[in-house]
Design a protein around this motif. Structure first.
Motif, PDB file in Angstrom:
ATOM      1  N   GLY A   1       0.885   6.490  -7.048  1.00  0.00           N
ATOM      2  CA  GLY A   1      -0.175   7.475  -7.271  1.00  0.00           C
ATOM      3  C   GLY A   1       0.354   8.897  -7.288  1.00  0.00           C
ATOM      4  O   GLY A   1      -0.030   9.710  -8.139  1.00  0.00           O
ATOM      5  N   LEU A   2       1.244   9.214  -6.351  1.00  0.00           N
ATOM      6  CA  LEU A   2       1.851  10.548  -6.345  1.00  0.00           C
ATOM      7  C   LEU A   2       2.684  10.783  -7.602  1.00  0.00           C
ATOM      8  O   LEU A   2       2.657  11.874  -8.181  1.00  0.00           O
TER       9      LEU A   2
ATOM     10  N   ALA B   1       0.831  -1.210   0.000  1.00  0.00           N
ATOM     11  CA  ALA B   1       0.000   0.000   0.000  1.00  0.00           C
ATOM     12  C   ALA B   1       0.860   1.254   0.000  1.00  0.00           C
ATOM     13  O   ALA B   1       0.553   2.225  -0.696  1.00  0.00           O
ATOM     14  N   VAL B   2       1.950   1.229   0.744  1.00  0.00           N
ATOM     15  CA  VAL B   2       2.848   2.387   0.773  1.00  0.00           C
ATOM     16  C   VAL B   2       3.434   2.628  -0.616  1.00  0.00           C
ATOM     17  O   VAL B   2       3.520   3.765  -1.087  1.00  0.00           O
ATOM     18  N   THR B   3       3.820   1.556  -1.297  1.00  0.00           N
ATOM     19  CA  THR B   3       4.363   1.686  -2.642  1.00  0.00           C
ATOM     20  C   THR B   3       3.308   2.208  -3.618  1.00  0.00           C
ATOM     21  O   THR B   3       3.616   3.043  -4.484  1.00  0.00           O
ATOM     22  N   MET B   4       2.091   1.750  -3.485  1.00  0.00           N
ATOM     23  CA  MET B   4       1.033   2.212  -4.396  1.00  0.00           C
ATOM     24  C   MET B   4       0.716   3.694  -4.171  1.00  0.00           C
ATOM     25  O   MET B   4       0.357   4.406  -5.104  1.00  0.00           O
ATOM     26  N   ILE B   5       0.848   4.175  -2.941  1.00  0.00           N
ATOM     27  CA  ILE B   5       0.678   5.604  -2.688  1.00  0.00           C
ATOM     28  C   ILE B   5       1.759   6.383  -3.423  1.00  0.00           C
ATOM     29  O   ILE B   5       1.497   7.430  -4.026  1.00  0.00           O
ATOM     30  N   GLY B   6       2.984   5.887  -3.403  1.00  0.00           N
ATOM     31  CA  GLY B   6       4.070   6.519  -4.146  1.00  0.00           C
ATOM     32  C   GLY B   6       3.821   6.511  -5.643  1.00  0.00           C
ATOM     33  O   GLY B   6       4.093   7.501  -6.334  1.00  0.00           O
TER      34      GLY B   6
END
Length: 89
Positions: free
Chosen positions: A72-73, A65-70
């Protein structure tokens, strides 16, 4: 004006590369530590493997999830760059 626009686009490309690269590096290190600790725990107490496995998958999902937030940014900065509005506006 064109030089400023090119500078912002170039720096944005570098920032996007860093966001994706550091996110991938952090996730890879996290998965390596997670898998190693899981195997250590399974070797020490084999009867705890089902409970440890469930917790491992939960933490693995949080790591992704942390990687997917990155990601997305990075996509936001690539396609809807807010810094270009300052120059063109």
């Amino acid at each position: 004006m064109e030089l400023a626009l090119a500078n912002v686009q170039g720096m944005t490309a570098i920032a996007v590369g860093l966001i994706l690269g550091m996110g991938a590096l952090g996730t890879a290190i996290g998965f390596g530590l997670l898998g190693g600790r899981f195997l250590e725990g399974a070797a020490r107490q084999p009867e705890m493997v089902p409970m440890l496995q469930v917790k491992m998958f939960i933490v693995a999902g949080l790591l992704d999830a942390v990687t997917m937030i990155g990601v997305g940014l990075a996509l936001f900065f690539t396609f809807a760059n807010p810094f270009l509005g300052v120059i063109t506006g």
